[in-house]
Design a protein around this motif. Structure first.
Motif, PDB file in Angstrom:
ATOM      1  N   UNK A  65       0.907  -1.178  -0.008  1.00  0.00           N
ATOM      2  CA  UNK A  65      -0.001   0.082  -0.017  1.00  0.00           C
ATOM      3  C   UNK A  65       0.913   1.197   0.090  1.00  0.00           C
ATOM      4  N   UNK A  66       1.958   1.198   0.824  1.00  0.00           N
ATOM      5  CA  UNK A  66       2.789   2.219   0.729  1.00  0.00           C
ATOM      6  C   UNK A  66       3.532   2.580  -0.659  1.00  0.00           C
ATOM      7  N   UNK A 124       8.929  14.454  -4.606  1.00  0.00           N
ATOM      8  CA  UNK A 124       8.512  12.949  -4.847  1.00  0.00           C
ATOM      9  C   UNK A 124       8.385  12.332  -3.385  1.00  0.00           C
ATOM     10  N   UNK A 125       9.386  12.744  -2.612  1.00  0.00           N
ATOM     11  CA  UNK A 125       9.529  12.222  -1.135  1.00  0.00           C
ATOM     12  C   UNK A 125       8.507  12.903  -0.448  1.00  0.00           C
ATOM     13  N   UNK A 126       8.190  14.343  -0.572  1.00  0.00           N
ATOM     14  CA  UNK A 126       7.282  14.989   0.359  1.00  0.00           C
ATOM     15  C   UNK A 126       5.658  14.427  -0.135  1.00  0.00           C
ATOM     16  N   UNK A 127       5.459  14.553  -1.350  1.00  0.00           N
ATOM     17  CA  UNK A 127       4.126  14.037  -1.798  1.00  0.00           C
ATOM     18  C   UNK A 127       3.779  12.705  -1.159  1.00  0.00           C
ATOM     19  N   UNK A 128       4.870  11.766  -1.490  1.00  0.00           N
ATOM     20  CA  UNK A 128       4.776  10.220  -1.098  1.00  0.00           C
ATOM     21  C   UNK A 128       4.346  10.125   0.458  1.00  0.00           C
ATOM     22  N   UNK A 129       5.081  10.914   1.355  1.00  0.00           N
ATOM     23  CA  UNK A 129       4.899  11.020   2.653  1.00  0.00           C
ATOM     24  C   UNK A 129       3.574  11.345   3.178  1.00  0.00           C
ATOM     25  N   UNK A 130       3.166  12.263   2.427  1.00  0.00           N
ATOM     26  CA  UNK A 130       1.862  12.900   2.676  1.00  0.00           C
ATOM     27  C   UNK A 130       0.874  11.930   2.280  1.00  0.00           C
ATOM     28  N   UNK A 131       0.921  11.305   1.117  1.00  0.00           N
ATOM     29  CA  UNK A 131      -0.175  10.231   0.672  1.00  0.00           C
ATOM     30  C   UNK A 131      -0.083   9.166   1.708  1.00  0.00           C
ATOM     31  N   UNK A 132       1.073   8.675   1.984  1.00  0.00           N
ATOM     32  CA  UNK A 132       1.169   7.510   3.155  1.00  0.00           C
ATOM     33  C   UNK A 132       0.341   7.924   4.239  1.00  0.00           C
ATOM     34  N   UNK A 133       0.892   9.174   4.772  1.00  0.00           N
ATOM     35  CA  UNK A 133       0.150   9.402   6.272  1.00  0.00           C
ATOM     36  C   UNK A 133      -1.325   9.666   5.926  1.00  0.00           C
ATOM     37  N   UNK A 134      -1.937  10.069   4.811  1.00  0.00           N
ATOM     38  CA  UNK A 134      -3.224  10.075   4.555  1.00  0.00           C
ATOM     39  C   UNK A 134      -4.129   8.770   4.652  1.00  0.00           C
ATOM     40  N   UNK A 143      -5.171   0.809   8.582  1.00  0.00           N
ATOM     41  CA  UNK A 143      -3.694   1.042   8.831  1.00  0.00           C
ATOM     42  C   UNK A 143      -3.152   1.891   9.832  1.00  0.00           C
ATOM     43  N   UNK A 144      -1.926   1.923  10.286  1.00  0.00           N
ATOM     44  CA  UNK A 144      -1.388   2.581  11.526  1.00  0.00           C
ATOM     45  C   UNK A 144      -0.049   3.132  10.971  1.00  0.00           C
ATOM     46  N   UNK A 145       0.196   4.226  11.681  1.00  0.00           N
ATOM     47  CA  UNK A 145       1.596   5.108  11.155  1.00  0.00           C
ATOM     48  C   UNK A 145       2.629   3.904  11.417  1.00  0.00           C
ATOM     49  N   UNK A 147       3.021   1.018  10.727  1.00  0.00           N
ATOM     50  CA  UNK A 147       3.063   0.120   9.452  1.00  0.00           C
ATOM     51  C   UNK A 147       4.049   0.603   8.570  1.00  0.00           C
ATOM     52  N   UNK A 148       4.197   1.916   8.326  1.00  0.00           N
ATOM     53  CA  UNK A 148       4.849   2.853   7.224  1.00  0.00           C
ATOM     54  C   UNK A 148       5.910   3.221   7.512  1.00  0.00           C
ATOM     55  N   UNK A 149       6.370   3.039   9.060  1.00  0.00           N
ATOM     56  CA  UNK A 149       7.718   3.775   9.766  1.00  0.00           C
ATOM     57  C   UNK A 149       8.750   3.586   8.597  1.00  0.00           C
ATOM     58  N   UNK A 150       9.139   2.481   8.192  1.00  0.00           N
ATOM     59  CA  UNK A 150      10.344   2.375   7.416  1.00  0.00           C
ATOM     60  C   UNK A 150      10.292   3.200   6.382  1.00  0.00           C
ATOM     61  N   UNK A 151       8.978   3.350   5.514  1.00  0.00           N
ATOM     62  CA  UNK A 151       9.075   4.288   4.522  1.00  0.00           C
ATOM     63  C   UNK A 151       9.342   5.739   4.633  1.00  0.00           C
ATOM     64  N   UNK A 152       9.051   6.217   5.861  1.00  0.00           N
ATOM     65  CA  UNK A 152       9.437   7.468   6.157  1.00  0.00           C
ATOM     66  C   UNK A 152      10.902   7.619   6.319  1.00  0.00           C
ATOM     67  N   UNK A 153      11.419   6.551   6.782  1.00  0.00           N
ATOM     68  CA  UNK A 153      12.915   6.533   6.908  1.00  0.00           C
ATOM     69  C   UNK A 153      13.731   6.528   5.627  1.00  0.00           C
ATOM     70  N   UNK A 154      13.251   5.675   4.686  1.00  0.00           N
ATOM     71  CA  UNK A 154      13.939   5.244   3.534  1.00  0.00           C
ATOM     72  C   UNK A 154      13.680   6.552   2.564  1.00  0.00           C
TER      73      UNK A 154
END
Length: 199
Positions: A65-66, A124-134, A143-145, A147-154
């Motif tokens: 999903x991320x 790209x990273x900013x838009x992606x992080x915003x979409x993942x957060x949404x 979904x929970x934050x 779950x996507x923690x590794x994507x924020x880091x990467x």
């Protein structure tokens, strides 16, 4: 399912782009081409909407999903440059346009090129992080934050690395080797001297 949707979206994106360029340069239908190009963001929005629906339908949130959100974010950041890249090559191949120039390799032109890449990556990273957060509030609890923690880091690391690389080119611009002729940051190949006619 999400991986299948991502692959379908990728294929659809390039098909729509190919149709847009074909109608513009082969059929001379500029208005139709413009409408098709406007359809490219619709592919990304459709993928994201289907991702949300998948989560709301009870699917367990995962990296796929991320990844779907990352696809949409990448298209926003890099989509326009990809369209220009394809447009120049299609125009050269089918409409007699000039040969596309390679990316600059040296001097301030290379530095500007690196900052352009860094800018696209940050967007790209900013838009992606915003979409993942949404995805978290839109998923109806699936979904929970964390779950996507590794994507924020990467994505954060990718953005920082690109900015650091561009910064290094600003501090230490890449100079052309001695004896190499450069114009606008690109290597210029000397024209071959005409062969002497045999007597």
């Amino acid at each position: 399912m999400i991986v299948t949707l991502i692959v379908a979206a990728e294929i659809s994106w390039w098909i729509v782009l190919g149709l847009a360029l074909s109608t513009r340069y082969l059929l001379r239908w500029r208005r139709t081409s413009t409408v098709l190009l406007l359809g490219l963001p619709a592919v990304d929005l459709a993928l994201y909407a289907l991702t949300v629906l998948n989560l709301r339908g009870g699917a367990e949130a995962s990296w796929t999903h991320a990844l779907a959100a990352s696809y949409a974010g990448f298209s926003v950041g890099y989509g326009p440059s990809l369209v220009r890249w394809a447009d120049r090559r299609f125009q050269h191949r089918f409409a007699g346009g000039p040969k596309p120039l390679p990316s600059p390799k040296y001097g301030p032109e290379r530095t500007r090129h690196e900052w352009q890449i860094a800018g696209r990556t940050v967007v790209s990273a900013a838009i992606t992080l915003g979409l993942i957060t949404l995805l978290v509030p839109l998923s109806a609890g699936s979904a929970h934050y964390g779950t996507f923690l590794q994507w924020y880091l990467k994505l954060g690391i990718a953005a920082v690395v690109n900015v650091v690389v561009a910064g290094c080119y600003s501090l230490w611009p890449k100079e052309a080797p001695a004896g190499v002729l450069v114009e606008n940051g690109r290597v210029v190949k000397p024209e071959k001297a005409p062969a002497e006619s045999s007597r």
